[in-house]
Motif scaffolding. Structure first.
Motif, PDB file in Angstrom:
ATOM      1  N   ALA A  92       4.772   9.669  26.238  1.00  0.00           N
ATOM      2  CA  ALA A  92       4.572  11.009  26.774  1.00  0.00           C
ATOM      3  C   ALA A  92       3.820  11.948  25.834  1.00  0.00           C
ATOM      4  CB  ALA A  92       5.927  11.628  27.132  1.00  0.00           C
ATOM      5  N   PHE A  93       4.160  11.939  24.554  1.00  0.00           N
ATOM      6  CA  PHE A  93       3.637  12.970  23.648  1.00  0.00           C
ATOM      7  C   PHE A  93       2.426  12.482  22.887  1.00  0.00           C
ATOM      8  CE2 PHE A  93       3.275  15.252  19.661  1.00  0.00           C
ATOM      9  CZ  PHE A  93       3.420  16.568  20.064  1.00  0.00           C
ATOM     10  N   PRO A  94       1.332  13.232  22.978  1.00  0.00           N
ATOM     11  CA  PRO A  94       1.012  14.391  23.802  1.00  0.00           C
ATOM     12  C   PRO A  94       0.401  13.967  25.133  1.00  0.00           C
ATOM     13  CG  PRO A  94      -0.687  14.103  22.146  1.00  0.00           C
ATOM     14  CD  PRO A  94       0.316  12.997  21.932  1.00  0.00           C
ATOM     15  N   SER A  95       0.162  14.917  26.011  1.00  0.00           N
ATOM     16  CA  SER A  95      -0.413  14.623  27.325  1.00  0.00           C
ATOM     17  C   SER A  95      -1.928  14.449  27.229  1.00  0.00           C
ATOM     18  CB  SER A  95      -0.101  15.766  28.298  1.00  0.00           C
ATOM     19  OG  SER A  95      -0.860  15.617  29.483  1.00  0.00           O
ATOM     20  N   GLY A  96      -2.389  13.259  27.565  1.00  0.00           N
ATOM     21  CA  GLY A  96      -3.829  12.986  27.560  1.00  0.00           C
ATOM     22  C   GLY A  96      -4.563  13.730  28.663  1.00  0.00           C
ATOM     23  N   PHE A 124       4.735   8.878  17.800  1.00  0.00           N
ATOM     24  CA  PHE A 124       5.957   9.485  18.332  1.00  0.00           C
ATOM     25  C   PHE A 124       6.678   8.581  19.321  1.00  0.00           C
ATOM     26  CE2 PHE A 124       3.917  13.253  16.621  1.00  0.00           C
ATOM     27  CZ  PHE A 124       4.995  13.911  16.056  1.00  0.00           C
ATOM     28  N   ALA A 125       5.951   7.736  20.050  1.00  0.00           N
ATOM     29  CA  ALA A 125       6.524   6.817  21.036  1.00  0.00           C
ATOM     30  C   ALA A 125       7.570   7.511  21.916  1.00  0.00           C
ATOM     31  CB  ALA A 125       7.107   5.590  20.346  1.00  0.00           C
ATOM     32  N   GLU A 126       7.260   8.710  22.345  1.00  0.00           N
ATOM     33  CA  GLU A 126       8.170   9.514  23.171  1.00  0.00           C
ATOM     34  C   GLU A 126       8.174   8.974  24.599  1.00  0.00           C
ATOM     35  OE1 GLU A 126      10.799  12.477  24.214  1.00  0.00           O
ATOM     36  OE2 GLU A 126      10.031  12.125  22.200  1.00  0.00           O
ATOM     37  N   PRO A 127       9.346   8.587  25.112  1.00  0.00           N
ATOM     38  CA  PRO A 127       9.389   8.101  26.493  1.00  0.00           C
ATOM     39  C   PRO A 127       9.067   9.221  27.485  1.00  0.00           C
ATOM     40  CG  PRO A 127      11.507   7.778  25.381  1.00  0.00           C
ATOM     41  CD  PRO A 127      10.637   8.558  24.463  1.00  0.00           C
ATOM     42  N   ARG A 128       8.501   8.834  28.604  1.00  0.00           N
ATOM     43  CA  ARG A 128       8.202   9.809  29.657  1.00  0.00           C
ATOM     44  C   ARG A 128       9.481  10.140  30.431  1.00  0.00           C
ATOM     45  NH1 ARG A 128       2.627  10.169  31.298  1.00  0.00           N
ATOM     46  NH2 ARG A 128       1.335   8.803  30.032  1.00  0.00           N
ATOM     47  N   PRO A 129       9.460  11.265  31.146  1.00  0.00           N
ATOM     48  CA  PRO A 129      10.627  11.603  31.972  1.00  0.00           C
ATOM     49  C   PRO A 129      10.925  10.539  33.025  1.00  0.00           C
ATOM     50  CG  PRO A 129       9.181  13.502  31.760  1.00  0.00           C
ATOM     51  CD  PRO A 129       8.464  12.331  31.152  1.00  0.00           C
ATOM     52  N   ILE A 130       9.873   9.924  33.571  1.00  0.00           N
ATOM     53  CA  ILE A 130      10.025   8.836  34.540  1.00  0.00           C
ATOM     54  C   ILE A 130       9.436   7.588  33.907  1.00  0.00           C
ATOM     55  CG2 ILE A 130       9.218   7.957  36.768  1.00  0.00           C
ATOM     56  CD1 ILE A 130       9.260  10.759  37.855  1.00  0.00           C
ATOM     57  N   ALA A 131      10.162   6.460  34.016  1.00  0.00           N
ATOM     58  CA  ALA A 131       9.677   5.200  33.449  1.00  0.00           C
ATOM     59  C   ALA A 131       8.269   4.921  33.941  1.00  0.00           C
ATOM     60  CB  ALA A 131      10.611   4.064  33.833  1.00  0.00           C
ATOM     61  N   TYR A 132       7.412   4.441  33.030  1.00  0.00           N
ATOM     62  CA  TYR A 132       5.979   4.368  33.325  1.00  0.00           C
ATOM     63  C   TYR A 132       5.341   3.169  32.646  1.00  0.00           C
ATOM     64  CZ  TYR A 132       1.512   6.772  34.370  1.00  0.00           C
ATOM     65  OH  TYR A 132       0.290   7.146  34.861  1.00  0.00           O
ATOM     66  N   GLY A 133       5.828   1.993  32.884  1.00  0.00           N
ATOM     67  CA  GLY A 133       5.220   0.792  32.313  1.00  0.00           C
ATOM     68  C   GLY A 133       5.464   0.664  30.820  1.00  0.00           C
ATOM     69  N   SER A 134       4.547  -0.029  30.135  1.00  0.00           N
ATOM     70  CA  SER A 134       4.670  -0.191  28.693  1.00  0.00           C
ATOM     71  C   SER A 134       3.314  -0.003  28.033  1.00  0.00           C
ATOM     72  CB  SER A 134       5.229  -1.575  28.363  1.00  0.00           C
ATOM     73  OG  SER A 134       4.329  -2.558  28.804  1.00  0.00           O
ATOM     74  N   GLY A 135       3.320   0.303  26.752  1.00  0.00           N
ATOM     75  CA  GLY A 135       2.082   0.525  26.022  1.00  0.00           C
ATOM     76  C   GLY A 135       1.804   1.997  25.810  1.00  0.00           C
ATOM     77  N   VAL A 136       0.609   2.321  25.290  1.00  0.00           N
ATOM     78  CA  VAL A 136       0.244   3.697  24.964  1.00  0.00           C
ATOM     79  C   VAL A 136       0.377   4.593  26.184  1.00  0.00           C
ATOM     80  CG1 VAL A 136      -1.623   5.215  24.211  1.00  0.00           C
ATOM     81  CG2 VAL A 136      -1.275   3.026  23.076  1.00  0.00           C
ATOM     82  N   GLY A 137      -0.049   4.105  27.343  1.00  0.00           N
ATOM     83  CA  GLY A 137       0.031   4.895  28.568  1.00  0.00           C
ATOM     84  C   GLY A 137       1.447   5.219  28.994  1.00  0.00           C
TER      85      GLY A 137
END
Length: 191
Positions: A119-123, A103-116
């Motif tokens: 956003a989707f889904p929440s680990g 899905f590669a859904e961006p987070r609401p707040i920028a958070y680096g790069s990569g799997v972490g």
């Protein structure tokens, strides 16, 4: 499938998981996610970050080690519930990682790069919900506490603005669904 019994909880969770997954894939959660995110205050405090850590790997693996120890002490082997829980951790974390990449859904707040950074889904919510699914199955009288913990972790993710509502909702449904599925496939019965 022979020997596999599914109940109303499993059916409801299956529908929930599929609905959220389809809505996410179709982009239909975007407006709801934006509305919820914009209406919640950002609470990025040391306390909130401390609380959200209880949805991290360290807490999950410590809990898993504890319940495995309890099983060995009581029965000399892992119970079906604990085996299902441990397998759910492995399969679930792999699925969460794969879904993040798909899905590669961006987070609401920028958070680096990569799997972490996806956003989707929440680990964190998945980890908390898998603990809640197992814990409420093993210690039924404490089920409300286990689920309060899981929902609390989901709320920390929303209040920190690192996840969307759809991310945490999917994980809250996916974890117990996966636990019930694997418990049934390993030979368990739903009471």
């Amino acid at each position: 499938m022979k020997g596999v019994k599914f109940d109303a909880r499993f059916t409801a969770l299956t529908v929930g998981v599929l609905v959220v997954l389809v809505l996410q894939a179709a982009g239909l959660l975007y407006g709801i996610n934006e509305r919820v995110n914009s209406s919640l205050p950002l609470i990025d405090t040391p306390l909130m970050n401390f609380l959200t850590a209880f949805g991290g790997d360290l807490f999950l693996f410590s809990f898993a080690a504890l319940v495995l120890y309890l099983d060995w002490r009581e029965k000399g082997r892992p119970s079906l519930k604990t085996a299902s829980f441990l397998l759910s951790i492995v399969v679930g974390l792999a699925a969460v990682g794969a879904l993040k990449l798909v899905f590669a859904e961006p987070r609401p707040i920028a958070y680096g790069s990569g799997v972490g950074s996806y956003a989707f889904p929440s680990g964190h919510t998945f980890r908390a919900a898998i603990i809640a699914a197992y814990g409420s199955d093993r210690w039924r009288k404490y089920a409300p506490l286990f689920w309060a913990y899981a929902v609390g972790i989901a709320l920390t993710r929303l209040l920190l603005h690192v996840h969307w509502l759809g991310d945490v909702l999917f994980s809250l449904l996916f974890a117990p669904w996966l636990y019930l599925l694997l418990k049934s496939l390993l030979g368990g019965r739903f009471e």
